[in-house]
Scaffold this active site. Structure first.
Site, PDB file in Angstrom:
ATOM      1  N   GLU A 144       2.594   0.942   4.538  1.00 26.43           N
ATOM      2  CA  GLU A 144       2.544   2.384   4.810  1.00 26.43           C
ATOM      3  C   GLU A 144       1.815   2.707   6.116  1.00 26.43           C
ATOM      4  O   GLU A 144       1.117   3.717   6.207  1.00 26.43           O
ATOM      5  CB  GLU A 144       1.945   3.148   3.629  1.00 26.43           C
ATOM      6  CG  GLU A 144       2.819   3.105   2.383  1.00 26.43           C
ATOM      7  CD  GLU A 144       2.467   4.161   1.349  1.00 26.43           C
ATOM      8  OE1 GLU A 144       1.706   5.096   1.674  1.00 26.43           O
ATOM      9  OE2 GLU A 144       2.955   4.048   0.212  1.00 26.43           O
ATOM     10  N   HIS A 152      -5.302   3.016  -2.774  1.00 28.01           N
ATOM     11  CA  HIS A 152      -5.077   1.675  -3.326  1.00 28.01           C
ATOM     12  C   HIS A 152      -6.341   0.833  -3.161  1.00 28.01           C
ATOM     13  O   HIS A 152      -7.104   1.019  -2.209  1.00 28.01           O
ATOM     14  CB  HIS A 152      -3.934   0.959  -2.594  1.00 28.01           C
ATOM     15  CG  HIS A 152      -2.569   1.450  -2.950  1.00 28.01           C
ATOM     16  ND1 HIS A 152      -1.640   0.670  -3.597  1.00 28.01           N
ATOM     17  CD2 HIS A 152      -1.967   2.644  -2.744  1.00 28.01           C
ATOM     18  CE1 HIS A 152      -0.520   1.358  -3.759  1.00 28.01           C
ATOM     19  NE2 HIS A 152      -0.697   2.568  -3.249  1.00 28.01           N
TER      20      HIS A 152
END
Length: 694
Positions: free
Chosen positions: A399, A678
């Site tokens: 990402e 995350h």
């Protein structure tokens, strides 16, 4: 295969790309600002509620119409730029390879430390891999994940990774017949002065106390002024982890040692369980051994790992208070840096300037007598760490979508990693399918070893909003050494990010099929004999890293859990399909709690993750009917360790005959607390050749 050092094959195309993007950018920036004013993060909402003078509603009423007017004015220029930009993407390379050059002196130092391809040692080497989803989306999209300030977060992410990987690391292994868990002391930080020559870099094989116990004791010595050491070595008494201040050199007797209250008999010494002579202890200048002393190889084995000083790391003596270091390596620094980062909006001054002190992580592992570094039924160390592993060799990020953020991140990582593959993927209509790609794959691969070949493939079956990004798989071949017969010793790395929409198990399974197929094709295409001798490469490892967007516990992910991928590659956190090992943690954080004080720093998030009940507040769990409400109103399951969707898989077969790959340690990392939703993961693999050192 040739590595692409430029996004386009000619300078003219690069110029046209930059010109067209210059026309598009004002419209892109205004859309970000417009959505940013309408989609606040929970941190922004909290600040507005605490500020009695806040006029957020009035500001939105004034700012939104202004942005809309400017947006309408910029649309014609954006359309003109788009008409030039979109056709150019058919000629754009699928990745950008960048290399930070080093001097001959630095290269010689790195080769001595095993960081550039030198002669492959017969006993093998170890390599450290890490994977992290950093959620560097365009700011307007990142806000839907309760994250903002993408540009500033990118620089902070790079600084934290660099600071964590470049720190020295100390591990202490204690024999214990009853306790195999990681001691609470493993999560303390030991502040020591860092000198350019104060530490030597060792590979993890060198660190293993079983293989070279004699090499561990001298590493903790300080100087002749310290009464706990009998000979002068590098450093000062203040650097000694056993002492808190310099001690006089006039008396070398053990009675002056702060570890003992008297001269010879030490019944109260915490390092000696019984009254014995310490005359032959390596900490004392005399002649009788102390078999029960935990500082000896039979009791405690200490290993220190630190990178060699080189040009990519600033020597402490040249440190400037205003340097852009953003050190987050100590408990205080990380908390202050995070507070200032969010308080300043993540500006250039967002990180606290580092001083000349590095925080040395001291990990204490207790182990059964006669068993090598085992915890429960695992033959390797596993921990929850507030820092990225020291001497990190390979890093895979997902990402990294925003182009400017990728540039900031690349500049930070290049101060530690010489070789990078970034801007990976396709744009517009070219490539994997006919759907328009607004975003690239978001993949980034950083390496401390030379990259020989690279290739990217885009998944053709994306659906919904996921189809707007060119998610796929990046394959790389790296050279980690040269054998005595002149053969290159190489490793294969695959980075990927799978389809994210829940319920699309068939899509992810098809992508896993393609991942295996493409990996096999890439290995065949790059395994041709090279050089005048026509020798084939020797393969040391084959690793897959990335965000696979399914876990090993959810009932909805049964198809992915049973995929053939797990027969070819091994997951160190997995017992079998649908069952993780008890110590394995989920890696997906609940976005609602990203800015809570309990998880506001790497150390505080680490403490929460260590507590089975506390982490239920902040991890995302598989959907279940058996749920209860927490004190904060969130639904949490009664059991489980969360959704683990970030993976590092390694292959045991298909390597050189008689070579063996083994795990040394596995880590769940909290150093990016507050910057992403995350947890990062890391693994250290030891590659043994079966030969002995001559």
């Amino acid at each position: 295969m040739a590595l692409h050092a430029s996004p386009y094959p000619s300078a003219l195309l690069c110029f046209l790309d930059g010109l067209s993007w210059g026309f598009i950018f004002p419209c892109y920036w205004l859309v970000n600002c417009l959505l940013g004013s309408c989609v606040p993060t929970s941190l922004e909402k909290r600040r507005r509620s605490q500020d009695p003078c806040s006029f957020s509603s009035l500001s939105v009423l004034v700012v939104v119409p202004l942005y809309l007017l400017l947006l309408l004015a910029s649309l014609p220029f954006a359309l003109l730029g788009f008409l030039v930009w979109a056709p150019l993407q058919t000629a754009r390379q699928s990745y950008l390879y960048t290399h930070q050059p080093v001097s001959d002196k630095q290269r010689a130092a790195e080769q001595g430390a095993g960081l550039v391809p030198g002669e492959w040692r017969p006993q093998g080497r170890s390599f450290c891999f890490s994977s992290a989803n950093v959620c560097l989306l365009p700011d307007a999209l990142a806000r839907f994940n309760n994250l903002a300030d993408t540009q500033s977060r990118a620089g902070e992410v790079g600084r934290r990774i660099r600071n964590g990987a470049s720190r020295p690391q100390i591990k202490i292994y204690i024999d214990s017949p009853t306790n195999t868990s990681i001691s609470a002391a493993s999560f303390s930080s030991l502040a020591m002065q860092s000198n350019a020559g104060g530490f030597r870099r060792t590979s993890s094989l060198d660190q293993r106390p079983e293989s070279e116990p004699a090499d561990t004791t001298p590493l903790i010595t300080s100087s002749a002024e310290c009464p706990a050491h009998s000979s002068p070595v590098i450093g000062s008494a203040s650097d000694c982890p056993l002492h808190s201040e310099p001690l006089p050199s006039s008396n070398q007797d053990t009675q002056d040692c702060p570890l003992h209250p008297c001269s010879q008999s030490v019944p109260d010494c915490p390092l000696h369980p019984s009254s014995q002579s310490v005359s032959d202890c390596p900490l004392h200048p005399s002649s009788q051994s102390v078999p029960d002393c935990p500082v000896h190889p039979s009791g405690v084995q200490i290993s220190i790992s630190a990178p060699e000083a080189n040009g990519r790391q600033e020597p402490p003596r040249n440190h400037r208070p205003d340097a852009d270091t953003g050190s987050l390596d100590s408990r205080t620094a990380s908390r202050e840096s995070l507070t200032r980062f969010h308080g300043d909006g993540g500006g250039s001054g967002g990180g606290v300037p580092s001083n000349n002190t590095l925080s040395h992580r001291t990990s204490v592992f207790k182990r059964h007598v006669g068993r090598k570094r085992r915890h429960g039924d695992d033959g390797f160390d596993h921990e929850i760490s507030a820092f990225f592993p020291a001497n990190l060799d390979f890093l895979c990020l997902q990402e990294v979508f925003e182009e400017r953020a990728a540039g900031s991140l690349r500049r930070q990582l290049h101060r530690y990693f010489p070789y990078l593959l970034s801007d990976v993927g396709r744009y517009a209509w070219r490539g994997c399918c006919s759907r328009f790609k607004f975003l690239n794959s978001g993949l980034l691969l950083a390496s401390r070893y030379p990259i020989l070949d690279a290739h990217f493939e885009c998944y053709p079956n994306g659906r919904g909003e996921d189809a707007l990004a060119s998610k796929g798989a990046l394959f790389a071949k790296v050279q980690v050494g040269t054998s005595s017969t002149g053969q290159r010793v190489v490793g294969y790395i695959a980075c990927t990010h799978l389809h994210a929409i829940e319920g699309d198990a068939a899509v992810r399974c098809e992508q896993l099929d393609l991942l295996l197929e493409w990996g096999m094709v890439f290995r065949k295409a790059t395994s041709c004999p090279v050089g005048e001798k026509g020798l084939e490469d020797q393969v040391a490892f084959d690793v897959i890293l990335g965000d696979l967007n399914f876990d090993n516990c959810s009932s909805e992910d049964k198809l992915e859990q049973q995929h053939v991928l797990f027969t070819h590659y091994k997951d160190p956190c997995r017992l079998g399909a649908g069952e993780d090992k008890p110590w394995a943690l989920g890696t997906l954080l609940d976005t609602d709690g990203l800015y809570d004080e309990e998880v506001s720093s790497p150390e505080s998030l680490q403490k929460v993750m260590e507590n089975e009940e506390a982490r239920k507040e902040y991890l995302v769990y598989p959907k279940s009917k058996n749920q209860c409400h927490s004190q904060k109103g969130r639904k949490i399951p009664l059991k489980g360790n969360g959704r683990r969707i970030d993976y590092i898989l390694y292959r045991e077969d298909g390597l050189q005959p008689e070579w063996k790959v083994d795990i040394e340690e596995f880590s769940f990392i909290t150093q990016l607390a507050g910057l992403t939703d995350h947890l990062s993961v890391a693994i250290r693999l030891a590659v043994a050749t079966g030969e002995e050192e001559p």
